[in-house]
Design an enzyme around this catalytic site. Sequence first.
Site, PDB file in Angstrom:
ATOM      1  N   ARG A 169      -4.597  -7.683  -2.907  1.00  0.00           N
ATOM      2  CA  ARG A 169      -4.083  -8.264  -3.917  1.00  0.00           C
ATOM      3  C   ARG A 169      -2.697  -8.871  -3.020  1.00  0.00           C
ATOM      4  O   ARG A 169      -1.978  -8.004  -2.134  1.00  0.00           O
ATOM      5  CB  ARG A 169      -3.570  -7.375  -5.089  1.00  0.00           C
ATOM      6  CG  ARG A 169      -4.166  -7.708  -6.681  1.00  0.00           C
ATOM      7  CD  ARG A 169      -3.817  -6.158  -7.436  1.00  0.00           C
ATOM      8  NE  ARG A 169      -2.877  -5.702  -7.462  1.00  0.00           N
ATOM      9  CZ  ARG A 169      -1.550  -5.099  -8.719  1.00  0.00           C
ATOM     10  NH1 ARG A 169      -2.867  -4.158  -9.526  1.00  0.00           N
ATOM     11  NH2 ARG A 169      -0.444  -4.875  -9.138  1.00  0.00           N
ATOM     12  N   ARG A 212      -5.880  -0.325  -1.535  1.00  0.00           N
ATOM     13  CA  ARG A 212      -6.666  -1.024  -2.927  1.00  0.00           C
ATOM     14  C   ARG A 212      -7.030  -2.480  -1.685  1.00  0.00           C
ATOM     15  O   ARG A 212      -6.623  -3.191  -1.625  1.00  0.00           O
ATOM     16  CB  ARG A 212      -5.738  -1.174  -4.235  1.00  0.00           C
ATOM     17  CG  ARG A 212      -6.439  -2.173  -5.063  1.00  0.00           C
ATOM     18  CD  ARG A 212      -5.563  -1.923  -5.964  1.00  0.00           C
ATOM     19  NE  ARG A 212      -4.837  -2.051  -5.368  1.00  0.00           N
ATOM     20  CZ  ARG A 212      -2.982  -1.723  -6.908  1.00  0.00           C
ATOM     21  NH1 ARG A 212      -3.713  -1.663  -7.666  1.00  0.00           N
ATOM     22  NH2 ARG A 212      -2.057  -2.953  -6.850  1.00  0.00           N
ATOM     23  N   ARG A 254       8.380  -1.400 -19.205  1.00  0.00           N
ATOM     24  CA  ARG A 254       8.813  -1.510 -18.347  1.00  0.00           C
ATOM     25  C   ARG A 254      10.091  -1.954 -17.698  1.00  0.00           C
ATOM     26  O   ARG A 254      11.041  -1.546 -16.938  1.00  0.00           O
ATOM     27  CB  ARG A 254       8.273  -2.839 -17.202  1.00  0.00           C
ATOM     28  CG  ARG A 254       6.987  -2.521 -16.038  1.00  0.00           C
ATOM     29  CD  ARG A 254       6.404  -3.536 -15.760  1.00  0.00           C
ATOM     30  NE  ARG A 254       6.082  -3.272 -14.534  1.00  0.00           N
ATOM     31  CZ  ARG A 254       4.590  -3.290 -13.796  1.00  0.00           C
ATOM     32  NH1 ARG A 254       3.644  -3.286 -14.888  1.00  0.00           N
ATOM     33  NH2 ARG A 254       4.528  -3.272 -12.627  1.00  0.00           N
ATOM     34  N   LYS A 314      -2.290   4.108 -12.997  1.00  0.00           N
ATOM     35  CA  LYS A 314      -2.823   3.996 -14.731  1.00  0.00           C
ATOM     36  C   LYS A 314      -3.614   2.959 -14.883  1.00  0.00           C
ATOM     37  O   LYS A 314      -4.528   3.133 -15.830  1.00  0.00           O
ATOM     38  CB  LYS A 314      -1.714   2.754 -14.917  1.00  0.00           C
ATOM     39  CG  LYS A 314       0.128   3.790 -14.526  1.00  0.00           C
ATOM     40  CD  LYS A 314       1.152   2.562 -14.825  1.00  0.00           C
ATOM     41  CE  LYS A 314       1.853   1.330 -13.628  1.00  0.00           C
ATOM     42  NZ  LYS A 314       1.383   1.625 -12.943  1.00  0.00           N
ATOM     43  N   ARG A 317       8.446  -3.431  -5.641  1.00  0.00           N
ATOM     44  CA  ARG A 317       7.898  -3.052  -6.358  1.00  0.00           C
ATOM     45  C   ARG A 317       8.274  -2.216  -6.854  1.00  0.00           C
ATOM     46  O   ARG A 317       8.978  -1.034  -7.639  1.00  0.00           O
ATOM     47  CB  ARG A 317       6.494  -3.212  -6.804  1.00  0.00           C
ATOM     48  CG  ARG A 317       5.696  -4.083  -6.853  1.00  0.00           C
ATOM     49  CD  ARG A 317       4.055  -5.043  -5.665  1.00  0.00           C
ATOM     50  NE  ARG A 317       3.320  -4.124  -7.000  1.00  0.00           N
ATOM     51  CZ  ARG A 317       2.701  -3.421  -6.200  1.00  0.00           C
ATOM     52  NH1 ARG A 317       1.673  -4.016  -5.016  1.00  0.00           N
ATOM     53  NH2 ARG A 317       1.559  -2.908  -7.338  1.00  0.00           N
TER      54      ARG A 317
HETATM   55  P1  AP5 Z   1      -4.430   2.024  -9.569  1.00  0.00           P
HETATM   56  O1  AP5 Z   1      -4.810   2.454 -10.861  1.00  0.00           O
HETATM   57  O2  AP5 Z   1      -4.453   0.457  -9.754  1.00  0.00           O
HETATM   58  O3  AP5 Z   1      -3.028   2.531  -9.836  1.00  0.00           O
HETATM   59  P2  AP5 Z   1      -1.885   1.704 -10.835  1.00  0.00           P
HETATM   60  O4  AP5 Z   1      -0.330   2.421 -11.286  1.00  0.00           O
HETATM   61  O5  AP5 Z   1      -2.677   0.732 -11.853  1.00  0.00           O
HETATM   62  O6  AP5 Z   1      -0.985   0.573  -9.932  1.00  0.00           O
HETATM   63  P3  AP5 Z   1      -0.977  -1.274 -10.157  1.00  0.00           P
HETATM   64  O7  AP5 Z   1      -0.443  -1.215  -8.056  1.00  0.00           O
HETATM   65  O8  AP5 Z   1      -1.643  -1.868 -10.858  1.00  0.00           O
HETATM   66  O9  AP5 Z   1       0.403  -0.723 -10.895  1.00  0.00           O
HETATM   67  P4  AP5 Z   1       1.661  -1.742 -11.191  1.00  0.00           P
HETATM   68  O10 AP5 Z   1       2.046  -1.351 -12.031  1.00  0.00           O
HETATM   69  O11 AP5 Z   1       2.422  -2.377 -10.003  1.00  0.00           O
HETATM   70  O12 AP5 Z   1       0.810  -3.454 -11.140  1.00  0.00           O
HETATM   71  P5  AP5 Z   1       1.067  -4.492 -11.844  1.00  0.00           P
HETATM   72  O13 AP5 Z   1      -0.326  -5.413 -12.341  1.00  0.00           O
HETATM   73  O14 AP5 Z   1       0.785  -3.925 -13.517  1.00  0.00           O
HETATM   74  O15 AP5 Z   1      -4.899   2.760  -8.287  1.00  0.00           O
HETATM   75  C1  AP5 Z   1      -4.030   2.105  -7.332  1.00  0.00           C
HETATM   76  C2  AP5 Z   1      -5.107   2.375  -6.220  1.00  0.00           C
HETATM   77  O16 AP5 Z   1      -4.902   3.767  -6.309  1.00  0.00           O
HETATM   78  C3  AP5 Z   1      -6.527   1.786  -6.250  1.00  0.00           C
HETATM   79  O17 AP5 Z   1      -6.789   1.433  -5.146  1.00  0.00           O
HETATM   80  C4  AP5 Z   1      -7.240   2.829  -6.849  1.00  0.00           C
HETATM   81  O18 AP5 Z   1      -8.326   2.968  -6.440  1.00  0.00           O
HETATM   82  C5  AP5 Z   1      -6.374   4.278  -6.290  1.00  0.00           C
HETATM   83  N1  AP5 Z   1      -6.335   5.516  -6.886  1.00  0.00           N
HETATM   84  C6  AP5 Z   1      -6.019   5.944  -7.954  1.00  0.00           C
HETATM   85  N2  AP5 Z   1      -6.298   6.940  -8.713  1.00  0.00           N
HETATM   86  C7  AP5 Z   1      -6.767   7.948  -7.805  1.00  0.00           C
HETATM   87  C8  AP5 Z   1      -6.749   8.819  -7.095  1.00  0.00           C
HETATM   88  N3  AP5 Z   1      -6.243   9.673  -7.990  1.00  0.00           N
HETATM   89  N4  AP5 Z   1      -7.302   8.918  -5.766  1.00  0.00           N
HETATM   90  C9  AP5 Z   1      -7.438   8.593  -5.308  1.00  0.00           C
HETATM   91  N5  AP5 Z   1      -7.384   7.492  -4.982  1.00  0.00           N
HETATM   92  C10 AP5 Z   1      -6.231   6.875  -6.296  1.00  0.00           C
HETATM   93  O19 AP5 Z   1       1.297  -5.220 -11.915  1.00  0.00           O
HETATM   94  C11 AP5 Z   1       1.630  -6.160 -11.607  1.00  0.00           C
HETATM   95  C12 AP5 Z   1       3.151  -7.445 -11.325  1.00  0.00           C
HETATM   96  O20 AP5 Z   1       2.937  -8.297 -12.580  1.00  0.00           O
HETATM   97  C13 AP5 Z   1       4.554  -6.319 -11.338  1.00  0.00           C
HETATM   98  O21 AP5 Z   1       4.822  -6.641  -9.905  1.00  0.00           O
HETATM   99  C14 AP5 Z   1       4.711  -7.803 -12.566  1.00  0.00           C
HETATM  100  O22 AP5 Z   1       5.248  -8.868 -11.927  1.00  0.00           O
HETATM  101  C15 AP5 Z   1       3.687  -8.223 -13.607  1.00  0.00           C
HETATM  102  N6  AP5 Z   1       4.092  -7.462 -15.198  1.00  0.00           N
HETATM  103  C16 AP5 Z   1       2.974  -6.588 -14.858  1.00  0.00           C
HETATM  104  N7  AP5 Z   1       2.912  -6.040 -15.789  1.00  0.00           N
HETATM  105  C17 AP5 Z   1       4.957  -6.279 -16.707  1.00  0.00           C
HETATM  106  C18 AP5 Z   1       5.649  -6.101 -17.486  1.00  0.00           C
HETATM  107  N8  AP5 Z   1       5.655  -5.302 -18.831  1.00  0.00           N
HETATM  108  N9  AP5 Z   1       7.077  -6.670 -17.352  1.00  0.00           N
HETATM  109  C19 AP5 Z   1       7.153  -8.090 -16.433  1.00  0.00           C
HETATM  110  N10 AP5 Z   1       5.880  -8.139 -14.975  1.00  0.00           N
HETATM  111  C20 AP5 Z   1       5.445  -7.281 -15.632  1.00  0.00           C
END
Ligand code: AP5
Length: 224
Positions: free
Chosen positions: A162, A127, A88, A13, A173
Site C-alpha cells: 500500500r 504488510r 476517526r 481492525k 498516520r
Molecule cells: P490490519 O488488519 O490491516 O490492520 P488495520 O488496523 O486495519 O490497519 P490499517 O493500516 O488498514 O488501518 P488504517 O486505519 O491506517 O487504514 P485505513 O485503511 O482505515 O493489519 C495490518 C497488518 O498486520 C497486516 O499485514 C496483517 O496481516 C497483520 N496483522 C493483523 N493482525 C495481526 C496479528 N494479530 N498478528 C500478526 N500480524 C497481524 O485508512 C487509510 C487511509 O484512508 C487513512 O490514512 C485516511 O487517509 C483515509 N481514511 C480512512 N478512514 C477515514 C476516516 N474515517 N476519516 C478520514 N480519512 C479516512
Amino acid sequence: MRLILLGAPGSGKGTQSQKLVERYAVPQISTGDLLRDARERGTPLGLKAQAAMDAGKLVEDAIVLGIIRERLAQPDTAQGFILDGFPRNQAQADALGAMLMEIGQPIDAVVLMQVDGDVLFRRLTGRRSCKECGRIFNIYTAPPGTAPHCDRCNDRPVLVQRPDDREEVIDNRLKVYAKQTQPLIEYYEKLGLLRRVDAEGGVDEVFARIERVLSAPNKHSRIS
Ligand code: AP5
C-alpha cells in the site's frame, strides 16, 4: 451486532473485522477500503481523497460522512455492521451518533485494539496484498505459502505494498491517530461503550479476546 473497531493503523481492525463478519453475519464497513476503491475507479471523490491518503492525513469529513451515510442506507446493514476505521475524530463520532439515532440503530460496543508502537510499525511495513486476489499477507507473520488455498491466484500471489505503508507515511498516520482519533477513547468510555482488548499475539488469540469481551456483562471490561 453494531460495532466500532477503534485502534491505531496496523492494530488489526481489518483482520479482525473479517472474522467478525463470519461470526456475526453482518457487513464490514471500512472507510479505508471504500476510499481506496473510489480512488482505483478514478471517481471524483476518490481523486479528491487521494492526496490526503497518500500523505497519511485524514480525508475531509464531508467526503467520509457522505460515504458512510450512503453505505448505512443499504439493506444489508439492517441486522448490524462492523465499522472499521470510522469514526476517526470528534466531528465524525458526533455525526455518526446523530445518524444512528435517526435510524434507531445505536452502537452496541466500541472495541479498542491495543498494540504497542513497535509492533504496529513492523506489521505495517510488513504488510503486502495480492494484486490478483486481494488477500493480505505479512512478510514477517503471514508470508505467502500459508493457508488457505487460493483458486484465484493459484497460490502465486503478486505482492504489492500500500502506498501509505512506506515508513515516512506510517509515522504521519501514527501521529494523526494520536492527535485526532485517540481522544475518542475517552469519548466512548464516558458513554459506557468502550471495551479494551490486548490486540498483540496471534490473530485467533486476539479474536478469542474480542469474543470474550463482547460477551462479558461488565461494560468497562478489559481482556488480555
Ligand atoms: P490490519 O488488519 O490491516 O490492520 P488495520 O488496523 O486495519 O490497519 P490499517 O493500516 O488498514 O488501518 P488504517 O486505519 O491506517 O487504514 P485505513 O485503511 O482505515 O493489519 C495490518 C497488518 O498486520 C497486516 O499485514 C496483517 O496481516 C497483520 N496483522 C493483523 N493482525 C495481526 C496479528 N494479530 N498478528 C500478526 N500480524 C497481524 O485508512 C487509510 C487511509 O484512508 C487513512 O490514512 C485516511 O487517509 C483515509 N481514511 C480512512 N478512514 C477515514 C476516516 N474515517 N476519516 C478520514 N480519512 C479516512
